[in-house]
Scaffold this active site. Structure first.
Site, PDB file in Angstrom:
ATOM      1  N   TYR A   1     -13.602  -3.659   9.925  1.00 40.11           N
ATOM      2  CA  TYR A   1     -12.268  -3.053  10.058  1.00 40.11           C
ATOM      3  C   TYR A   1     -11.700  -3.252  11.470  1.00 40.11           C
ATOM      4  O   TYR A   1     -10.515  -3.566  11.634  1.00 40.11           O
ATOM      5  CB  TYR A   1     -12.384  -1.562   9.719  1.00 40.11           C
ATOM      6  CG  TYR A   1     -11.104  -0.778   9.678  1.00 40.11           C
ATOM      7  CD1 TYR A   1     -10.241  -0.857   8.588  1.00 40.11           C
ATOM      8  CD2 TYR A   1     -10.762   0.088  10.723  1.00 40.11           C
ATOM      9  CE1 TYR A   1      -9.070  -0.099   8.547  1.00 40.11           C
ATOM     10  CE2 TYR A   1      -9.603   0.843  10.685  1.00 40.11           C
ATOM     11  CZ  TYR A   1      -8.759   0.744   9.597  1.00 40.11           C
ATOM     12  OH  TYR A   1      -7.607   1.499   9.563  1.00 40.11           O
TER      13      TYR A   1
ATOM     14  N   GLY B   1       0.834  -1.201   0.000  1.00 34.69           N
ATOM     15  CA  GLY B   1       0.000   0.000   0.000  1.00 34.69           C
ATOM     16  C   GLY B   1       0.864   1.245   0.000  1.00 34.69           C
ATOM     17  O   GLY B   1       0.534   2.256   0.600  1.00 34.69           O
TER      18      GLY B   1
ATOM     19  N   ALA C   1     -10.555  -6.746  11.813  1.00 36.84           N
ATOM     20  CA  ALA C   1      -9.300  -6.947  11.078  1.00 36.84           C
ATOM     21  C   ALA C   1      -8.123  -6.351  11.847  1.00 36.84           C
ATOM     22  O   ALA C   1      -7.053  -6.975  11.963  1.00 36.84           O
ATOM     23  CB  ALA C   1      -9.394  -6.303   9.691  1.00 36.84           C
ATOM     24  N   LYS C   2      -8.319  -5.148  12.403  1.00 33.92           N
ATOM     25  CA  LYS C   2      -7.203  -4.468  13.069  1.00 33.92           C
ATOM     26  C   LYS C   2      -6.870  -5.101  14.422  1.00 33.92           C
ATOM     27  O   LYS C   2      -5.715  -5.071  14.863  1.00 33.92           O
ATOM     28  CB  LYS C   2      -7.496  -2.973  13.200  1.00 33.92           C
ATOM     29  CG  LYS C   2      -7.496  -2.240  11.853  1.00 33.92           C
ATOM     30  CD  LYS C   2      -6.248  -2.552  11.032  1.00 33.92           C
ATOM     31  CE  LYS C   2      -5.935  -1.528   9.966  1.00 33.92           C
ATOM     32  NZ  LYS C   2      -4.767  -1.944   9.144  1.00 33.92           N
TER      33      LYS C   2
ATOM     34  N   SER D   1      -4.708  -0.353  14.307  1.00 34.35           N
ATOM     35  CA  SER D   1      -5.439   0.919  14.368  1.00 34.35           C
ATOM     36  C   SER D   1      -6.060   1.055  15.748  1.00 34.35           C
ATOM     37  O   SER D   1      -6.347   0.043  16.415  1.00 34.35           O
ATOM     38  CB  SER D   1      -6.553   0.922  13.317  1.00 34.35           C
ATOM     39  OG  SER D   1      -7.467   1.977  13.548  1.00 34.35           O
TER      40      SER D   1
ATOM     41  N   ASP E   1      -1.724  -7.472  -5.804  1.00 32.71           N
ATOM     42  CA  ASP E   1      -2.863  -7.476  -4.874  1.00 32.71           C
ATOM     43  C   ASP E   1      -2.473  -8.349  -3.685  1.00 32.71           C
ATOM     44  O   ASP E   1      -2.284  -9.561  -3.840  1.00 32.71           O
ATOM     45  CB  ASP E   1      -4.091  -8.052  -5.597  1.00 32.71           C
ATOM     46  CG  ASP E   1      -5.314  -8.149  -4.691  1.00 32.71           C
ATOM     47  OD1 ASP E   1      -5.196  -7.875  -3.473  1.00 32.71           O
ATOM     48  OD2 ASP E   1      -6.388  -8.520  -5.207  1.00 32.71           O
ATOM     49  N   VAL E   2      -2.357  -7.745  -2.511  1.00 28.52           N
ATOM     50  CA  VAL E   2      -1.867  -8.513  -1.350  1.00 28.52           C
ATOM     51  C   VAL E   2      -2.818  -9.644  -0.945  1.00 28.52           C
ATOM     52  O   VAL E   2      -2.411 -10.582  -0.257  1.00 28.52           O
ATOM     53  CB  VAL E   2      -1.595  -7.612  -0.112  1.00 28.52           C
ATOM     54  CG1 VAL E   2      -0.474  -6.637  -0.381  1.00 28.52           C
ATOM     55  CG2 VAL E   2      -2.859  -6.910   0.363  1.00 28.52           C
TER      56      VAL E   2
ATOM     57  N   ARG F   1       0.506   5.719  -1.562  1.00 31.80           N
ATOM     58  CA  ARG F   1       0.126   7.008  -0.963  1.00 31.80           C
ATOM     59  C   ARG F   1       0.007   6.876   0.549  1.00 31.80           C
ATOM     60  O   ARG F   1       0.227   5.802   1.105  1.00 31.80           O
ATOM     61  CB  ARG F   1      -1.174   7.524  -1.582  1.00 31.80           C
ATOM     62  CG  ARG F   1      -2.313   6.520  -1.576  1.00 31.80           C
ATOM     63  CD  ARG F   1      -3.394   6.948  -2.582  1.00 31.80           C
ATOM     64  NE  ARG F   1      -4.381   5.921  -2.795  1.00 31.80           N
ATOM     65  CZ  ARG F   1      -5.482   5.778  -2.056  1.00 31.80           C
ATOM     66  NH1 ARG F   1      -5.710   6.602  -1.067  1.00 31.80           N
ATOM     67  NH2 ARG F   1      -6.339   4.809  -2.316  1.00 31.80           N
TER      68      ARG F   1
HETATM   69  P1  NAP Z   1      -4.758   4.986   2.026  1.00 29.09           P
HETATM   70  O1  NAP Z   1      -4.308   6.393   1.841  1.00 29.09           O
HETATM   71  O2  NAP Z   1      -6.152   4.614   1.634  1.00 29.09           O
HETATM   72  O3  NAP Z   1      -3.704   4.020   1.296  1.00 29.09           O
HETATM   73  C1  NAP Z   1      -3.873   2.644   1.302  1.00 29.09           C
HETATM   74  C2  NAP Z   1      -3.098   2.059   0.149  1.00 29.09           C
HETATM   75  O4  NAP Z   1      -3.294   0.634   0.154  1.00 29.09           O
HETATM   76  C3  NAP Z   1      -3.602   2.572  -1.207  1.00 29.09           C
HETATM   77  O5  NAP Z   1      -2.519   2.969  -2.018  1.00 29.09           O
HETATM   78  C4  NAP Z   1      -4.317   1.365  -1.771  1.00 29.09           C
HETATM   79  O6  NAP Z   1      -4.293   1.261  -3.176  1.00 29.09           O
HETATM   80  C5  NAP Z   1      -3.512   0.212  -1.178  1.00 29.09           C
HETATM   81  N1  NAP Z   1      -4.233  -1.037  -1.267  1.00 29.09           N
HETATM   82  C6  NAP Z   1      -5.545  -1.276  -1.001  1.00 29.09           C
HETATM   83  N2  NAP Z   1      -5.853  -2.550  -1.239  1.00 29.09           N
HETATM   84  C7  NAP Z   1      -4.724  -3.158  -1.670  1.00 29.09           C
HETATM   85  C8  NAP Z   1      -4.408  -4.479  -2.090  1.00 29.09           C
HETATM   86  N3  NAP Z   1      -5.344  -5.448  -2.113  1.00 29.09           N
HETATM   87  N4  NAP Z   1      -3.138  -4.757  -2.470  1.00 29.09           N
HETATM   88  C9  NAP Z   1      -2.189  -3.787  -2.476  1.00 29.09           C
HETATM   89  N5  NAP Z   1      -2.430  -2.520  -2.086  1.00 29.09           N
HETATM   90  C10 NAP Z   1      -3.684  -2.197  -1.697  1.00 29.09           C
HETATM   91  O7  NAP Z   1      -4.625   4.527   3.558  1.00 29.09           O
HETATM   92  P2  NAP Z   1      -3.746   5.102   4.775  1.00 29.09           P
HETATM   93  O8  NAP Z   1      -4.606   6.048   5.513  1.00 29.09           O
HETATM   94  O9  NAP Z   1      -2.403   5.510   4.299  1.00 29.09           O
HETATM   95  O10 NAP Z   1      -3.653   3.787   5.680  1.00 29.09           O
HETATM   96  C11 NAP Z   1      -2.550   2.882   5.615  1.00 29.09           C
HETATM   97  C12 NAP Z   1      -2.734   1.816   6.684  1.00 29.09           C
HETATM   98  O11 NAP Z   1      -2.866   2.429   7.959  1.00 29.09           O
HETATM   99  C13 NAP Z   1      -3.996   0.975   6.491  1.00 29.09           C
HETATM  100  O12 NAP Z   1      -3.749  -0.352   6.884  1.00 29.09           O
HETATM  101  C14 NAP Z   1      -4.973   1.635   7.438  1.00 29.09           C
HETATM  102  O13 NAP Z   1      -5.995   0.743   7.822  1.00 29.09           O
HETATM  103  C15 NAP Z   1      -4.065   2.020   8.577  1.00 29.09           C
HETATM  104  N6  NAP Z   1      -4.590   3.106   9.410  1.00 29.09           N
HETATM  105  C16 NAP Z   1      -4.866   4.343   8.906  1.00 29.09           C
HETATM  106  C17 NAP Z   1      -5.365   5.337   9.741  1.00 29.09           C
HETATM  107  C18 NAP Z   1      -5.679   6.726   9.252  1.00 29.09           C
HETATM  108  O14 NAP Z   1      -6.195   7.527  10.040  1.00 29.09           O
HETATM  109  N7  NAP Z   1      -5.419   7.083   8.012  1.00 29.09           N
HETATM  110  C19 NAP Z   1      -5.599   5.056  11.085  1.00 29.09           C
HETATM  111  C20 NAP Z   1      -5.318   3.785  11.564  1.00 29.09           C
HETATM  112  C21 NAP Z   1      -4.803   2.810  10.730  1.00 29.09           C
HETATM  113  P3  NAP Z   1      -5.497   1.886  -4.083  1.00 29.09           P
HETATM  114  O15 NAP Z   1      -5.357   3.343  -3.942  1.00 29.09           O
HETATM  115  O16 NAP Z   1      -5.218   1.391  -5.459  1.00 29.09           O
HETATM  116  O17 NAP Z   1      -6.774   1.351  -3.486  1.00 29.09           O
END
Ligand code: NAP
Length: 252
Positions: free
Chosen positions: A153, A12, A156-157, A141, A62-63, A15
């Protein structure tokens, strides 16, 4: 302590937190495979790493798909070297109240986070065990503690935490540590999408969240990258099976 250069895989990584983590690990001296669903999107982060003077490879995979994962890890090993750092960061949201949540919403979220982390770790651990050194960092998370509209979610977390602790027990003897970072509110496309879904501007959403956070602000992707960097360091070799909440307070 000096850093031994390693090969890291960040899922992932196109971004958000994944992109910041890829850049941070590269700044720490590691070569980084930026893995995301679409290779051309991962390439944006890889270019940023290279512009910073680092070494990177963009990989489309795709993971949640076993064949895709095996092929991606084989390609990383061939083109960058044996991966010994793995950050399981790829994630998606399919939020809904339980009574409206479809089985597809459940499966998709469990599939990317848990099955994805399992498949990636299973593929990469072979290289770690062979090297006698490894670091796995899983993204959990604060939602693991429960969050309205996130039955899938949060399950999962919370599952990521149990997975992490078992990895720590099984892989420790091979010089491999496994830890989890549990972010609170981080400003990314994921929280942007949540603001959109609940019908408020991102600015208002962030301001409202910041009021509830003890340090008085929401998090940036770099806040999480810094915690991941610590768990990946040589210094953290005796830290394993831990969950670090990075949330500006005890709960975020
Ligand atoms: P994000 O901006 O939505 O980025 C997630 C990335 O994962 C995207 O580039 C997405 O690709 C990719 N992805 C999704 N499904 C995939 C797959 N099957 N195989 C490979 N790549 C895949 O999310 P983020 O906010 O940076 O979050 C990153 C991690 O931190 C996640 O695990 C999230 O649950 C966790 N987290 C985030 C927050 C928060 O506040 N943001 C808080 C707690 C935990 P596409 O764009 O192509 O879909």
């Amino acid at each position: 302590m000096t850093t031994t250069p390693r090969v890291a895989v960040v899922t992932g990584g196109a971004r958000g937190i994944g992109a910041a983590t890829a850049r941070r690990l590269a700044a720490d001296g590691h070569a980084v495979a930026v893995l995301d669903l679409l290779e051309d999107q991962a390439a944006g982060t890889a270019r940023a790493v290279e512009a910073d003077g680092g070494r990177a490879l963009a990989v489309g995979a795709d993971v949640a798909d076993a064949e895709s994962v095996e092929a991606a890890v084989a390609r990383v090993a061939e083109e960058l070297g044996a991966p010994t750092i793995l950050v399981n960061n790829a994630g998606i949201l399919r939020d809904n109240l339980l009574f409206k949540m479809s089985p597809d919403d459940w499966d998709a979220v469990l599939g990317v986070h848990l099955r994805g982390a399992f498949l990636m770790t299973r593929a990469v651990q072979a290289h770690m065990v062979e090297s006698g050194w490894g670091r796995v960092v899983n993204l959990s998370s604060t939602s693991a503690l429960g969050n309205r509209g996130q039955a899938n979610y949060s399950a999962a977390k919370a599952g990521m935490q149990g997975f992490t602790k078992t990895l720590a027990i099984e892989l420790g003897r091979f010089g491999v540590t496994a830890n989890a970072v549990a972010p609170g509110f981080i400003e990314t496309d994921m929280t942007r999408a949540t603001a959109e879904r609940v019908g408020v501007s991102f600015e208002d959403f962030v301001a409202h969240a910041a009021k509830e956070i003890p340090v008085g602000r929401t998090g940036k992707p770099e806040d999480i990258a810094a915690a991941v960097s610590y768990f990946c360091s040589e210094d953290a070799g005796f830290v394993s099976g831990q969950v670090l909440y990075v949330a500006g307070g005890p709960r975020g």
